[in-house]
Write a protein that holds these residues in place. Structure first.
Motif, short mmCIF file in Angstrom:
data_model
loop_
_atom_site.label_atom_id
_atom_site.label_comp_id
_atom_site.label_asym_id
_atom_site.label_seq_id
_atom_site.Cartn_x
_atom_site.Cartn_y
_atom_site.Cartn_z
N MET A 24 0.81 -1.21 0.00
CA MET A 24 0.00 0.00 0.00
C MET A 24 0.84 1.26 0.00
O MET A 24 0.39 2.30 -0.45
N SER A 25 2.07 1.18 0.48
CA SER A 25 2.92 2.37 0.51
C SER A 25 3.32 2.80 -0.90
O SER A 25 3.80 3.91 -1.09
N LYS A 26 3.08 1.95 -1.89
CA LYS A 26 3.39 2.30 -3.28
C LYS A 26 2.20 2.92 -4.01
O LYS A 26 2.33 3.36 -5.15
N VAL A 27 1.06 2.92 -3.37
CA VAL A 27 -0.14 3.53 -3.96
C VAL A 27 -0.14 5.01 -3.61
O VAL A 27 -0.19 5.39 -2.44
N LYS A 28 -0.06 5.83 -4.64
CA LYS A 28 -0.03 7.29 -4.47
C LYS A 28 -1.30 7.85 -5.12
O LYS A 28 -1.41 7.90 -6.34
N VAL A 29 -2.24 8.27 -4.28
CA VAL A 29 -3.54 8.75 -4.75
C VAL A 29 -3.50 10.26 -4.96
O VAL A 29 -3.00 11.00 -4.11
N ALA A 30 -4.07 10.68 -6.09
CA ALA A 30 -4.24 12.10 -6.37
C ALA A 30 -5.72 12.40 -6.52
O ALA A 30 -6.42 11.71 -7.27
N ILE A 31 -6.20 13.38 -5.80
CA ILE A 31 -7.57 13.86 -5.95
C ILE A 31 -7.47 15.21 -6.64
O ILE A 31 -6.83 16.13 -6.13
N VAL A 32 -8.11 15.32 -7.83
CA VAL A 32 -7.96 16.52 -8.65
C VAL A 32 -9.33 17.03 -9.10
O VAL A 32 -9.93 16.49 -10.03
N PRO A 33 -9.85 18.07 -8.45
CA PRO A 33 -11.10 18.67 -8.92
C PRO A 33 -10.86 19.49 -10.19
O PRO A 33 -9.71 19.71 -10.59
N GLY A 34 -11.95 19.93 -10.79
CA GLY A 34 -11.85 20.70 -12.03
C GLY A 34 -11.33 22.11 -11.84
O GLY A 34 -10.87 22.75 -12.79
N GLY A 35 -11.39 22.60 -10.63
CA GLY A 35 -10.94 23.95 -10.33
C GLY A 35 -11.16 24.25 -8.86
O GLY A 35 -11.71 23.42 -8.12
N PRO A 36 -10.75 25.41 -8.42
CA PRO A 36 -10.89 25.75 -7.00
C PRO A 36 -12.36 25.99 -6.62
O PRO A 36 -13.09 26.66 -7.35
N ASN A 68 -10.38 25.38 -15.83
CA ASN A 68 -9.91 25.32 -17.21
C ASN A 68 -9.45 23.88 -17.46
O ASN A 68 -8.56 23.39 -16.76
N LEU A 69 -10.05 23.22 -18.44
CA LEU A 69 -9.75 21.81 -18.69
C LEU A 69 -8.28 21.59 -19.01
O LEU A 69 -7.67 20.63 -18.53
N ALA A 70 -7.69 22.47 -19.78
CA ALA A 70 -6.27 22.33 -20.13
C ALA A 70 -5.41 22.41 -18.86
O ALA A 70 -4.44 21.65 -18.72
N ALA A 71 -5.76 23.30 -17.94
CA ALA A 71 -5.01 23.42 -16.69
C ALA A 71 -5.17 22.16 -15.85
O ALA A 71 -4.20 21.68 -15.24
N GLN A 72 -6.37 21.59 -15.80
CA GLN A 72 -6.59 20.36 -15.05
C GLN A 72 -5.79 19.22 -15.67
O GLN A 72 -5.12 18.47 -14.95
N ASN A 73 -5.83 19.09 -16.98
CA ASN A 73 -5.09 18.02 -17.66
C ASN A 73 -3.59 18.17 -17.44
O ASN A 73 -2.88 17.18 -17.23
N GLN A 74 -3.10 19.40 -17.49
CA GLN A 74 -1.67 19.65 -17.25
C GLN A 74 -1.29 19.23 -15.83
O GLN A 74 -0.25 18.60 -15.62
N LEU A 75 -2.13 19.55 -14.87
CA LEU A 75 -1.87 19.16 -13.48
C LEU A 75 -1.87 17.64 -13.34
O LEU A 75 -0.98 17.06 -12.70
N ILE A 76 -2.84 16.97 -13.95
CA ILE A 76 -2.90 15.50 -13.88
C ILE A 76 -1.65 14.90 -14.51
O ILE A 76 -1.03 14.00 -13.92
#
Length: 177
Positions: A24-36, A68-76
């Motif tokens: 489980m220590s190798k599982v790195k979860v990212a939660i990314v909303p569409g914007g603030p 901004n979808l492009a900003a979200q995709n760039q962050l992901i």
């Protein structure tokens, strides 16, 4: 529940046949909303609790600086490059976010849609969200009844790119009809 679902969807390492034997220590979860937005802020604390409860590796809640979808995709994409390997995503666009989900899933990275669903077909494992259409419909019907079936109402919406906004608009229109 969100983290447990991501973990269940995560592919087990080749040498380990069951997800229960994953490191489980190798599982790195990212939660990314569409914007603030303040709606998403409790997710950060929930993610921290999940890291402690499941023994996850470094995990993060990060929002793009704007809706901004492009900003979200760039962050992901940046987070994938940093080794994040499980995602909870609030879709910046109910259709276009599917392309990003497709790319992640093709890399073996599980994705769930959180708080807003993607339009089908989608490769996200599932969507965890309120039935916003039914909620808006029932609320509008109750308002119409409270007004005695006469009068005018105003429907103040959220961001037009928010997938839930379009669902709510259609539900209010249906109730009014």
């Amino acid at each position: 529940l969100l983290i447990a679902s991501l973990l269940a969807a995560a592919p087990a390492p080749a040498a380990e046949p069951a997800a229960s034997k994953m490191d489980m220590s190798k599982v790195k979860v990212a939660i990314v909303p569409g914007g603030p937005h303040p709606y998403f802020l409790p997710m950060e604390g929930g993610l921290a609790d999940s890291v402690a409860a499941f023994g996850l590796g470094e995990s993060a809640f990060k929002s793009p600086p704007e809706w901004n979808l492009a900003a979200q995709n760039q962050l992901i994409n940046s987070m994938v490059a940093q080794g994040f390997n499980a995602f909870g995503i609030f879709p910046g666009d109910a259709n276009a976010t599917n392309a990003t989900v497709d790319e992640l899933v093709a890399k073996g990275i599980p994705v769930i849609a959180t708080a807003g669903c993607l339009n089908a077909p989608t490769k996200s494992t599932f969507c965890l969200a309120t039935d916003v259409g039914q909620s808006a419909y029932l609320g509008t019907k109750a308002l119409i009844e409270a007004l005695g079936g006469k009068g005018k109402i105003i429907h103040g919406t959220g961001f037009l790119v928010d997938p839930n906004t379009q669902i709510r608009i259609k539900a209010v229109e249906k109730a009014v009809a």
